[in-house]
Every structure is written in structure tokens, then in C-alpha cells.
Design a protein around this motif. Sequence first.
Motif, PDB file in Angstrom:
ATOM      1  N   ARG A 237       1.038  -1.260   0.460  1.00 54.17           N
ATOM      2  CA  ARG A 237      -0.260   0.325  -0.467  1.00 54.17           C
ATOM      3  C   ARG A 237       0.510   1.340  -0.001  1.00 54.17           C
ATOM      4  O   ARG A 237       0.649   2.068  -0.653  1.00 54.17           O
ATOM      5  CB  ARG A 237      -1.099   0.345   1.218  1.00 54.17           C
ATOM      6  N   ILE A 238       1.831   1.201   0.474  1.00 56.07           N
ATOM      7  CA  ILE A 238       2.912   2.509   0.946  1.00 56.07           C
ATOM      8  C   ILE A 238       3.798   2.514  -0.019  1.00 56.07           C
ATOM      9  O   ILE A 238       3.046   3.926  -0.957  1.00 56.07           O
ATOM     10  CB  ILE A 238       3.436   2.471   2.242  1.00 56.07           C
ATOM     11  N   GLY A 239       3.707   1.712  -1.208  1.00 56.52           N
ATOM     12  CA  GLY A 239       3.954   1.659  -1.819  1.00 56.52           C
ATOM     13  C   GLY A 239       3.624   2.446  -3.578  1.00 56.52           C
ATOM     14  O   GLY A 239       4.157   2.974  -4.027  1.00 56.52           O
ATOM     15  N   TYR A 240       2.142   1.605  -3.311  1.00 56.17           N
ATOM     16  CA  TYR A 240       1.358   1.808  -4.342  1.00 56.17           C
ATOM     17  C   TYR A 240       1.489   3.582  -3.940  1.00 56.17           C
ATOM     18  O   TYR A 240       0.973   3.958  -5.169  1.00 56.17           O
ATOM     19  CB  TYR A 240       0.140   1.027  -3.972  1.00 56.17           C
ATOM     20  N   VAL A 241       0.601   4.294  -2.886  1.00 54.33           N
ATOM     21  CA  VAL A 241       0.966   5.505  -2.487  1.00 54.33           C
ATOM     22  C   VAL A 241       1.629   6.380  -3.409  1.00 54.33           C
ATOM     23  O   VAL A 241       1.167   7.351  -4.393  1.00 54.33           O
ATOM     24  CB  VAL A 241       0.307   6.018  -1.586  1.00 54.33           C
ATOM     25  N   CYS A 242       3.026   6.284  -3.023  1.00 57.16           N
ATOM     26  CA  CYS A 242       4.664   6.704  -4.074  1.00 57.16           C
ATOM     27  C   CYS A 242       4.254   6.677  -5.392  1.00 57.16           C
ATOM     28  O   CYS A 242       4.119   7.504  -5.960  1.00 57.16           O
ATOM     29  CB  CYS A 242       4.908   6.212  -2.935  1.00 57.16           C
ATOM     30  N   LEU A 243       3.405   5.659  -5.872  1.00 59.65           N
ATOM     31  CA  LEU A 243       3.450   4.963  -6.929  1.00 59.65           C
ATOM     32  C   LEU A 243       2.189   6.001  -7.852  1.00 59.65           C
ATOM     33  O   LEU A 243       2.602   6.486  -8.681  1.00 59.65           O
ATOM     34  CB  LEU A 243       3.787   3.403  -7.478  1.00 59.65           C
ATOM     35  N   VAL A 244       1.237   5.880  -7.567  1.00 61.98           N
ATOM     36  CA  VAL A 244       0.508   7.381  -7.701  1.00 61.98           C
ATOM     37  C   VAL A 244       0.777   8.338  -7.869  1.00 61.98           C
ATOM     38  O   VAL A 244       0.698   9.160  -9.242  1.00 61.98           O
ATOM     39  CB  VAL A 244      -0.740   6.566  -6.832  1.00 61.98           C
ATOM     40  N   LEU A 245       1.503   8.917  -6.434  1.00 66.53           N
ATOM     41  CA  LEU A 245       1.232  10.254  -6.347  1.00 66.53           C
ATOM     42  C   LEU A 245       2.839  10.212  -7.362  1.00 66.53           C
ATOM     43  O   LEU A 245       2.773  11.478  -8.032  1.00 66.53           O
ATOM     44  CB  LEU A 245       2.505  10.432  -5.338  1.00 66.53           C
ATOM     45  N   ALA A 246       3.768   9.252  -7.513  1.00 71.96           N
ATOM     46  CA  ALA A 246       4.614   9.390  -8.948  1.00 71.96           C
ATOM     47  C   ALA A 246       4.086   9.096 -10.348  1.00 71.96           C
ATOM     48  O   ALA A 246       4.670  10.600 -10.761  1.00 71.96           O
ATOM     49  CB  ALA A 246       5.769   8.706  -9.156  1.00 71.96           C
ATOM     50  N   PHE A 247       3.366   8.690 -11.053  1.00 74.67           N
ATOM     51  CA  PHE A 247       2.284   9.249 -12.156  1.00 74.67           C
ATOM     52  C   PHE A 247       1.443  10.704 -12.058  1.00 74.67           C
ATOM     53  O   PHE A 247       1.811  11.199 -12.868  1.00 74.67           O
ATOM     54  CB  PHE A 247       1.316   8.008 -12.377  1.00 74.67           C
ATOM     55  N   THR A 248       0.931  10.631 -10.991  1.00 77.60           N
ATOM     56  CA  THR A 248       0.511  11.959 -11.276  1.00 77.60           C
ATOM     57  C   THR A 248       1.219  13.424 -11.104  1.00 77.60           C
ATOM     58  O   THR A 248       0.603  14.134 -12.221  1.00 77.60           O
ATOM     59  CB  THR A 248      -0.560  12.316  -9.481  1.00 77.60           C
ATOM     60  N   GLY A 249       2.335  13.516 -10.772  1.00 78.17           N
ATOM     61  CA  GLY A 249       3.556  14.340 -11.459  1.00 78.17           C
ATOM     62  C   GLY A 249       4.335  13.866 -12.123  1.00 78.17           C
ATOM     63  O   GLY A 249       4.127  15.022 -12.959  1.00 78.17           O
ATOM     64  N   ALA A 250       4.184  13.334 -12.902  1.00 84.47           N
ATOM     65  CA  ALA A 250       4.625  12.754 -14.362  1.00 84.47           C
ATOM     66  C   ALA A 250       3.939  13.409 -15.439  1.00 84.47           C
ATOM     67  O   ALA A 250       3.811  14.282 -15.883  1.00 84.47           O
ATOM     68  CB  ALA A 250       4.850  12.037 -14.559  1.00 84.47           C
ATOM     69  N   VAL A 251       2.541  13.418 -14.747  1.00 91.43           N
ATOM     70  CA  VAL A 251       1.244  13.651 -15.676  1.00 91.43           C
ATOM     71  C   VAL A 251       1.501  15.394 -16.052  1.00 91.43           C
ATOM     72  O   VAL A 251       1.523  15.824 -17.115  1.00 91.43           O
ATOM     73  CB  VAL A 251       0.202  13.714 -15.576  1.00 91.43           C
ATOM     74  N   TRP A 252       1.042  15.918 -14.490  1.00 91.84           N
ATOM     75  CA  TRP A 252       1.643  17.324 -13.885  1.00 91.84           C
ATOM     76  C   TRP A 252       2.445  17.904 -14.742  1.00 91.84           C
ATOM     77  O   TRP A 252       2.470  19.253 -15.508  1.00 91.84           O
ATOM     78  CB  TRP A 252       1.613  17.889 -12.482  1.00 91.84           C
ATOM     79  N   ALA A 253       3.542  17.154 -14.855  1.00 93.27           N
ATOM     80  CA  ALA A 253       5.090  17.730 -15.270  1.00 93.27           C
ATOM     81  C   ALA A 253       4.791  18.086 -16.591  1.00 93.27           C
ATOM     82  O   ALA A 253       5.357  19.270 -17.250  1.00 93.27           O
ATOM     83  CB  ALA A 253       6.478  17.113 -15.047  1.00 93.27           C
ATOM     84  N   ALA A 254       4.557  16.293 -17.378  1.00 93.54           N
ATOM     85  CA  ALA A 254       4.192  16.573 -19.011  1.00 93.54           C
ATOM     86  C   ALA A 254       3.196  17.632 -19.457  1.00 93.54           C
ATOM     87  O   ALA A 254       3.416  18.256 -20.905  1.00 93.54           O
ATOM     88  CB  ALA A 254       4.231  15.258 -19.184  1.00 93.54           C
ATOM     89  N   ALA A 255       2.120  17.587 -19.081  1.00 92.16           N
ATOM     90  CA  ALA A 255       1.297  18.771 -19.185  1.00 92.16           C
ATOM     91  C   ALA A 255       1.145  20.508 -18.807  1.00 92.16           C
ATOM     92  O   ALA A 255       1.193  21.329 -19.894  1.00 92.16           O
ATOM     93  CB  ALA A 255       0.055  18.551 -18.411  1.00 92.16           C
ATOM     94  N   THR A 256       2.306  20.950 -18.103  1.00 93.45           N
ATOM     95  CA  THR A 256       3.126  22.066 -17.857  1.00 93.45           C
ATOM     96  C   THR A 256       4.367  22.184 -18.268  1.00 93.45           C
ATOM     97  O   THR A 256       4.928  23.381 -18.009  1.00 93.45           O
ATOM     98  CB  THR A 256       3.018  22.218 -16.558  1.00 93.45           C
TER      99      THR A 256
END
Length: 358
Positions: A237-256
Amino acid sequence: MTTDPRSAGRNLSLDALRGLAALAVVLHHYGFGYEVRVGPHNAAVPLFTAGHFGVELFFILSGFVITETLQRTPTLGDFIVNRVARLYPAFLVCCGLTLAVMALGGPNPLAVAPVSALAGLTMLSPIFQLPPIDPSHWTLCFEVSFYALAGLCFRRNMELACTIWLAAAVLSSSWLQTDMVNTAVLLYLPLVDLFIIGALLSRLVAGHLGILGLATFVAALGLTAHGPFADQGGLGRIGYVCLVLAFTGAVWAAATGRLRWLGRAPLVFLGTISYPLYLLHQILGFAIIRHLEAARWPAGAAIAAALAIVVLLSTLVRATVEVPAQRAIRRAWAARSPAAAEAHPEGALSPLQASGVR
């Protein structure tokens, strides 16, 4: 949305993220998935057990892009026609190819009954509690259902719709884990969560996210602690939360515009063919791998050959079916709808539509 000026309005970094997600899923299926569904490889290969988490990235991207698409689509009718044009022509052709592979005898453990095949052609097999034509197609039922809800509700008050949707999914999560039927598809928390994260991230990037939307966005991120729908890589679970946060950050970074360096040609290419690649790769790839390994090819070489063949076929489907069909359907609709004609003159694809978004 900030984009590379050389891309004629397309965000190449988002394409690259989509390409990486598609590649992760394919490699996961050709290693771990093959051994689970068909049998052991004839030699040791990397199983890439965590590759299925590419699906999470797909859902965040889908929520992000569908919200952008709704902002650019004049009417609900235009949105429906655009989604049908985007999804179904390539889907039907890829299903035909997959069924042909099955008819020729491979891989036998994945054959489907006629009634399942008919249900599979609707993309809604899970609603009928039937297996899809290709095991990978299970996500399409969720995507189509999420698109329908977004089209009906996001155009009025997207933040409120996401808040109510997320709350309903949370309240229903205790029994939906084992009873995903009918409208339950719309309330399956692990995937609803991801789609909402992507949708609200789109408004955040645009600078249009209010207090309610921001609170819902934070809540959705926090609810990823509920855990993944599958954890074949043993992430926890902890690793999964970190993974989703990383994915969200990657989409944000790509979009901006902060990941322009990621927009390399091979990854962008994989992104543009990601939809037919996702549709075709599993059963066809399994059949190729099984045949080549039976002919004493090393497992690694068989996997590489399967990947090359499905990429080639996906490219052909993209060029000869997916894009031409989209243009033809939208051109026909534009002839009947002045709003659609103004939004997409001469049946042209918008930058997001042209980018190969699933």
C-alpha cells in the motif's frame, strides 16, 4: 497546456508517458502474464511483474485528457460521436484479428464462447459478467462507462460531480470488490479514484480548480491508500501510494512543459499507437510466443519477435483504420452539426485526438 512548439499543438511528453505505460503492460503480459495464462517459457526471462501498473497511468491520463476534450467539445452529441469514432472502429478491427487468431488455434486456453464474443464487441463484458474477447479489454468497460458519466455530468459542474462520484464510490467500496455488476462499474473505487485524479489534475493545470475540487483531489490521492486493484509486483500500500503520486506528478510535469526531454521519437511513436497496441498485443502475442518457443526459439527472442509484430500491426491499424475512420465519422457528423463543423473543420482531428489518447 504547455506544449512543444514543434509538435503543432500536441504534447509529446504526454504521448511518451502513454507509450511507456503501454510498453510496461505489454512486457508484463509477455513475461508474467504468459506464464500464468499459457504456461512457462522455455527459458528464464524477466517477468516484469509490476508492469501492470501501467494501467494506473493510463487511467490518470484518461481522466486528464477526457476533461480537456470536454472543454473543447461544443455539445454532448459531438462528444459522443468523437468517442465512438475514437474507440470503436479500431476496436472492432482488432477484435476481428484476435478472433481470427483464436479460430486458427492459438492460444487455446484463451478461447471465448460465441456469446462472450458478442458481448465483448460492445466493450461491456464485465457488466454482463462475461469474459472479454482479449483479457486486456476489461479496462475498456470502465473507460466507456467513465466517459459516459463524464459527458453527462462534467459539463455542468465538474468539481461537484467528481466529489459526489468519489463519495459514492467510497460508500460502495465495501461490497463492490466482489460484486462488480451493472452500475457497479461506475463505483469501483480503485479505478474511479484514478480517473478523478486525472480529471481534477486537468483543471489544476489549467488554473481553474476551486476549493471543492482541490479538496476532492487531495482526498482522491489519499484514498489510494485503499490499495491497488491488483498487486502482482508485491508493491504494497505505501509503495502504491508513492507510485500514484509519482504518476500524478509525471502527468502534471508533462502537461506543464517540464518533461519535454521525454518526448523522444520512439516513445512518442508508442504513444500514438498505444490504443491498437493495447487491443492487439495479448492473445496475438501469446500465440506468436508459443509458436516460436515450440520451434525452439529462445524465450527472449520469441518475446522480441512478438513485440515487433504487434507493433507493426498496430501501426497498420492506426494508419489504415483508426485515423481514417475518425476523420470519416467526424466529417459525416460535421455535415449534420454546425457546432461540430466549427470545432473540427473538414473532419480534422484536434491535437488531443491526434495524439493517440485511448
